[in-house]
Design a protein around this motif. Structure first.
Motif, PDB file in Angstrom:
ATOM      1  N   SER A 130      -5.246  -5.757  -7.452  1.00 44.97           N
ATOM      2  CA  SER A 130      -4.467  -4.624  -6.958  1.00 44.97           C
ATOM      3  C   SER A 130      -4.520  -4.556  -5.438  1.00 44.97           C
ATOM      4  N   GLU A 175      -3.802  -2.109  -3.643  1.00 46.71           N
ATOM      5  CA  GLU A 175      -4.322  -0.797  -3.299  1.00 46.71           C
ATOM      6  C   GLU A 175      -5.842  -0.789  -3.243  1.00 46.71           C
ATOM      7  N   SER A 191      -7.287   5.702  -1.234  1.00 46.40           N
ATOM      8  CA  SER A 191      -6.328   5.760  -2.343  1.00 46.40           C
ATOM      9  C   SER A 191      -5.954   7.201  -2.638  1.00 46.40           C
ATOM     10  N   ARG A 194      -4.742   8.203  -5.449  1.00 45.30           N
ATOM     11  CA  ARG A 194      -4.856   8.444  -6.888  1.00 45.30           C
ATOM     12  C   ARG A 194      -6.260   8.895  -7.286  1.00 45.30           C
ATOM     13  N   PRO A 245       0.541   3.476 -10.334  1.00 47.03           N
ATOM     14  CA  PRO A 245       0.468   3.092  -8.926  1.00 47.03           C
ATOM     15  C   PRO A 245       1.705   3.569  -8.176  1.00 47.03           C
ATOM     16  N   ASP A 274       3.989   3.587  -4.364  1.00 43.97           N
ATOM     17  CA  ASP A 274       4.396   2.569  -3.394  1.00 43.97           C
ATOM     18  C   ASP A 274       3.825   2.882  -2.022  1.00 43.97           C
ATOM     19  N   TRP A 275       2.628   3.525  -2.026  1.00 49.97           N
ATOM     20  CA  TRP A 275       2.046   3.922  -0.742  1.00 49.97           C
ATOM     21  C   TRP A 275       1.670   2.717   0.111  1.00 49.97           C
ATOM     22  N   VAL A 276       1.368   1.571  -0.516  1.00 49.23           N
ATOM     23  CA  VAL A 276       1.081   0.364   0.253  1.00 49.23           C
ATOM     24  C   VAL A 276       2.389  -0.395   0.432  1.00 49.23           C
ATOM     25  N   ALA A 284       3.310  -3.635  -1.408  1.00 46.41           N
ATOM     26  CA  ALA A 284       3.403  -3.633  -2.867  1.00 46.41           C
ATOM     27  C   ALA A 284       4.838  -3.460  -3.345  1.00 46.41           C
TER      28      ALA A 284
END
Length: 457
Positions: free
Chosen positions: A138, A140, A186, A188, A217, A219-221, A224
Motif C-alpha cells: 500500500s 499509503e 493516514s 483512515r 482507501p 486518493d489522498w496520496v 495512487a
C-alpha cells in the motif's frame, strides 16, 4: 447468595486519576501481566471502565468483569465504591477457565483467513511481539512499512501505537488483538489483528500481525491515482512482487523463530542454518523491492509528486529508523540538530527512500565504532543533505562506477543488489535534483543529495 454478598477475596485502591495504588493478589498479578504497573493506570479494560463510572457517578457500582490472563479466561465479581478522591475496590469472586486453543476455534480460524485477505500490511512477530519481517504493497503505508522493516527487533507498538493506551508496552496480546492503532499520516482509522502461532497448553511462539481498516482507501496520496505514471508497473512490480513477497516473508519469519529457538531447543548448527535461510530470504525481499523500483524509475515519463518538506526533518527520521542497526555495529549516527531546517520541494517518500539507502550503505561499509554524520544546508537554490562516513572510501575510478546499474565494485556476500545508488540517483534527478559523491581511499565517503529549495520559505 448473590455475588455481592460473598467474602472479600482481595482489596485494592485507586486514586482520582484511575491509577491502581495498592492491590492484593490475584488482582495485583493480573494488573502486571496485562502490561500495567504498580502503581499505575488500571490495565484491565472492563475494570478501568467500572472505576471511571463509579467515580464520576459518586456511588457504589458492582458488576462481573472478564479478562484474559495468558491461556486462561478470568471471570470475577468486583465492587467499586468512591472513597475520598479515588475508589476502593473489592473482589468478591474469581474464577479461571482455559481458553480454547486457536486450533480448536473454527470461528477464529475463519476470522484469520478473512483478515489476511483484506489486510494492507502484514508483519511477523516473535514471542515478545518484536518485529521479525514485514510486507506491504500500500502506498499509503509506505512510510510506516519502511520504518518497521528497518526496526526489526523492536516492539511493533513503537510503530503502530495503540490509541488511548498509556500502559507499558507490549500489553498481553489478547488485549491488543483488535485494538485501534495510530498510523502516522493516514486519514483512515486502523486496527490490528494478532494471529498467534500456538500449541495447546503453551504460550504463543510468535504472531502474525495484520493491519486493517474498515474504510476504503482514499486518493489522498496523488501517486495512487490510476493515471499516475508510478502505478504502471512491469512484470516484477505488478505481477511477481505481490505474489512472492508474502511467502518469502513467511519463510524469513519461520527461520527467525527457529534461529532464536522460540519453538524449542535446537543444536547450534541447525540454528546457524536457520539464520542463513533468514538472511537469504531478506536478500530476496530486498532484491524484489529493488527490481520493482527499477521498473518504475526506468519508465518513460516517470515523475515524482513534489511535497513541501523539511530536508532536516526527513534526515532525522531516516537516522532514527536506522538507529538500531547502527548501534548493533557500535556506530553512531549524528543527525541534524532540531533547530536545523532546510525547506525543500521534493517528494517526501522518495527523499526518505534515498536517505535510507545512503545511511544504510554507510552503516554496511563502515567499521565498528565509527561515526556517520548527516548534515543539511541551503545553497544556491538547493536544499542539500550530506551523508559522510568513516569507511574505506572510493578511488576516482570507483566514484564514476558506483552509480551504475548492478555495480557492486567487486564486493560479494554483503547483501546488496547493486541497484540502490542507481535508483537513488534516478529518483534525485526525477525530483529536479542530483546525487553525487566526494571520496578518497582511506578517507571515507560523502554522498550529497541536492533537491530544489522551497521557493516560499
Amino acid at each position: 447468595m448473590s455475588p455481592g454478598e460473598g467474602a472479600i477475596l482481595a482489596h485494592a485502591t485507586c486514586d482520582e486519576h484511575d491509577r491502581l495504588i495498592s492491590a492484593d493478589e490475584p488482582l495485583a498479578g493480573l494488573q502486571l501481566r496485562c502490561g500495567g504497573e504498580m502503581p499505575g493506570t488500571i490495565a484491565v479494560p472492563e475494570l478501568l471502565e467500572l472505576v471511571r463510572r463509579a467515580r464520576q457517578a459518586r456511588r457504589r457500582l458492582a458488576q462481573a468483569i472478564r479478562a484474559q490472563d495468558g491461556n486462561d479466561a478470568i471471570s470475577s465479581w468486583i465492587e467499586v465504591e468512591p472513597e475520598g478522591e479515588g475508589c476502593s475496590i473489592h473482589v468478591r469472586s474469581w474464577q479461571t477457565a482455559a481458553l480454547d486453543s486457536e486450533e480448536g476455534s473454527p470461528g477464529e480460524h475463519r476470522r484469520a483467513v478473512t483478515d489476511r485477505h483484506v489486510a494492507e500490511l502484514c508483519a511477523w512477530l516473535d514471542a515478545g511481539q518484536r518485529l521479525v519481517a514485514v510486507t506491504c504493497d500500500s502506498p499509503e503505508l509506505a512510510q510506516v512499512s519502511a520504518a518497521m522493516e528497518q526496526g526489526a527487533g523492536r516492539c511493533w507498538t513503537d510503530f503502530l501505537p495503540p490509541e488511548n493506551v498509556t500502559h507499558q508496552q507490549p500489553l498481553h496480546w489478547r488485549l491488543l488483538d483488535g485494538a485501534p492503532v495510530v498510523v502516522a499520516g493516514s486519514p483512515r482509522s486502523w486496527r490490528v489483528s494478532l494471529v498467534p502461532h500456538i500449541r495447546p497448553g503453551f504460550e504463543p511462539s510468535g504472531f502474525e500481525l495484520l493491519l486493517l481498516s474498515d474504510e476504503a482507501p482514499s486518493d489522498w496520496v496523488p501517486v495512487a491515482e490510476p493515471e499516475a505514471p508510478l502505478q504502471r508497473r512491469g512484470l516484477v512490480g505488478q505481477d511477481l512482487a505481490p505474489v512472492l513477497k508474502q511467502p518469502i516473508a513467511r519463510i524469513v519469519a519461520n527461520a527467525e523463530t527457529i534461529r532464536t529457538r522460540l519453538a524449542g531447543p535446537l543444536p547450534d548448527a541447525y540454528a546457524e542454518y536457520a539464520g542463513e535461510i533468514a538472511g537469504a530470504g531478506k536478500l530476496l525481499l530486498g532484491l524484489l523491492e529493488d527490481m520493482a523500483d527499477l521498473e518504475v524509475v526506468e519508465e518513460d515519463g516517470f515523475s515524482t509528486t513534489p511535497d513541501y518538506i523539511d530536508l532536516a526533518d526527513v534526515s532525522r527520521q531516516a537516522a532514527g529508523i536506522l538507529g538500531v542497526r547502527a548501534r548493533e555495529k557500535d556506530i553512531s549516527i549524528v543527525a541534524p540538530p532540531l533547530d536545523d531546517h532546510a525547506p525543500a520541494l521534493a517528494e517526501f517518500r522518495r527523499v526518505l527512500q534515498v536517505l535510507l539507502n545512503l545511511i544504510g550503505n554507510a552503516i554496511r561499509y563502515s567499521p565498528e565504532g565509527s561515526r556517520i554524520d548527516v548534515r543539511v544546508s541551503v545553497e544556491g537554490g538547493r536544499a542539500i543533505v550530506f551523508v559522510a562516513d568513516q569507511g574505506p572510501g572510493l578511488s576516482d575510478e570507483d566514484q564514476l562506477r558506483v552509480f551504475e546499474k548492478f555495480e557492486r565494485l567487486g564486493r560479494s556476500g554483503d547483501g546488496g543488489s547493486g541497484l540502490g545508488l542507481y535508483i537513488s540517483r534516478r529518483l534525485a534527478r526525477a525530483m529536479g535534483g542530483e546525487l553525487s559523491i566526494e571520496s578518497s581511499p582511506g578517507q571515507g565517503a560523502r554522498f550529497i543529495l541536492a533537491v530544489p529549495v522551497d521557493p516560499d520559505a
